[in-house]
Design a protein around this motif. Structure first.
Motif, short mmCIF file in Angstrom:
data_model
loop_
_atom_site.label_atom_id
_atom_site.label_comp_id
_atom_site.label_asym_id
_atom_site.label_seq_id
_atom_site.Cartn_x
_atom_site.Cartn_y
_atom_site.Cartn_z
N MET A 1 11.68 55.00 70.38
CA MET A 1 10.62 56.17 70.18
C MET A 1 9.23 55.33 69.54
N ALA A 2 8.20 55.40 70.28
CA ALA A 2 6.95 54.67 69.89
C ALA A 2 6.51 55.22 68.44
N THR A 3 6.04 53.98 68.00
CA THR A 3 5.26 54.24 66.61
C THR A 3 3.85 54.70 66.97
N ARG A 4 3.53 55.90 66.30
CA ARG A 4 2.50 56.74 66.55
C ARG A 4 1.31 56.43 65.77
N TRP A 5 0.23 55.86 66.21
CA TRP A 5 -1.02 55.42 65.28
C TRP A 5 -2.18 56.49 65.22
N GLY A 6 -2.68 56.57 64.04
CA GLY A 6 -3.85 57.16 63.86
C GLY A 6 -4.90 56.28 63.62
N ILE A 7 -6.10 56.07 64.18
CA ILE A 7 -7.22 55.34 63.66
C ILE A 7 -8.33 55.94 62.76
#
Length: 348
Positions: free
Chosen positions: A1-7
């Motif tokens: 599962m991808a690491t989900r980033w917020g910017i």
């Protein structure tokens, strides 16, 4: 599962970080949302980087349930408030360097990470470049013997950039450039606290340090010299001197077979020369124009964050909280000797 980033913040460094993330496999890294204080700015950023969600406030980003970690690319004075905002919302955070304006704020952020049981890392991207990993390996093998001195130098004429020159924006050579030199020293000396710190230099009209020179003395008469400047171009190199040789940035006429050399971009190196043999660590091509040198190298710190999250770690072994705290305390002392203060220093 991808690491989900917020910017968090849609400025230049956030742009480069987003470009760097796109050089990694989408199965591992995914940008879910971006937030800026102006919704239109966030929407433009989201469109440019093909990000699904755009928010006009940091609070909205903090409440997004689909984010694993937030990259904070705000200017220095906002690192404390934004970091605490996201950590209180149980978000893991990667905060641009410097972690905060002073050591008191750094301690606040570390406390917030502990209290909320979340991951926190100062984005000292240099630590995770392949060249830096190789330098640490060489030191661990005793390639240059016992280290006796470290010198690190970084400077360029940058006073025309407000965030680097204005006191209210957290400007000054130490916070923006000197931190690279100091982290290099503490990387070599494994986070050891210096026995003494001597700082000299000068301030520019805004009251921040234009140039600073630090001499650090460690146990066993080991020394480090750090020079940083936003008023002049310098060599931008680093040298480790040991009893059996040196690890250094190459000089044009250098041909010593005892040298282990890295390029003169000491904060983002991509080649290494050891005993006359040069090895390249090329960066991937950027998908769009970048704002800063070698910025696709920001991918390495993103990979480190993912590794730590998958292992359930709250701090990175490559950039420990203790190292961030030490950096801040040494910079505080250097600023004290130079007479550089920020409003954040006067808060009790």
């Amino acid at each position: 599962m991808a690491t989900r980033w917020g910017i968090c913040s849609a400025g230049k460094i956030s742009h480069d970080f987003s470009v760097a993330l796109r050089t990694l496999t989408p199965e591992d890294h995914e940008i879910v949302a971006v937030a800026a204080r102006d919704l239109q700015h966030a929407q433009e950023f989201a469109k440019k980087h093909n990000i699904p969600r755009a928010y006009g406030s940091y609070d909205e980003l903090a409440q997004d349930p689909d984010i694993d970690v937030v990259y904070i690319g705000t200017i220095h004075p906002y690192h404390l408030s934004t970091g605490k905002l996201f950590m209180k919302s149980k978000k893991n955070v990667l905060i641009e360097k410097p972690l905060a304006m002073n050591s008191r704020e750094v301690k606040e952020l570390i406390t917030a990470a502990r209290d909320n049981s979340v991951f926190l890392m100062e984005a000292i991207w240099t630590r995770f470049f392949p060249v830096s990993l190789e330098v640490r390996r060489l030191l661990g093998q005793g390639e240059v013997g016992d280290v006796q001195m470290v010198r690190a130098d970084l400077g360029a004429p940058l006073t025309h950039i407000p965030r680097l020159a204005e006191r209210e924006l957290g400007g000054g050579a130490l916070l923006d450039l000197g931190i690279y030199c100091l982290q290099f020293v503490f990387m070599v000396f494994n986070g050891e606290r210096p026995e003494s710190i001597q700082a000299t230099g000068h301030r520019i009209d805004s009251g921040v340090d234009g140039t600073a020179v630090l001499v650090l003395k460690f146990s066993g008469n080991r020394l480090a010299i750090c020079t940083c400047s936003i008023t002049m171009m310098s060599t931008c190199d680093a040298v480790i001197i040991g009893t059996k040789g040196t690890i250094k940035n190459p000089a044009p006429d250098s041909n010593s077979n005892q040298d282990c050399q890295v390029p003169n971009h000491m904060w983002c190196p991509t080649t290494l020369e050891v005993n006359g043999k040069e090895t390249g660590f090329p960066l991937p091509e950027a998908g769009m124009q970048l704002n800063f040198t070698n910025s696709t190298g920001l991918r390495y710190e993103a990979e480190e964050v993912r590794r730590c999250l998958l292992k359930g770690l709250k701090e990175s072994p490559g950039m420990l909280w203790a190292h961030s705290n030490l950096l801040a305390e040494v910079i505080d002392e250097a600023r004290r000797q130079l007479g550089v203060t920020y409003d954040q220093d006067n808060i009790q």
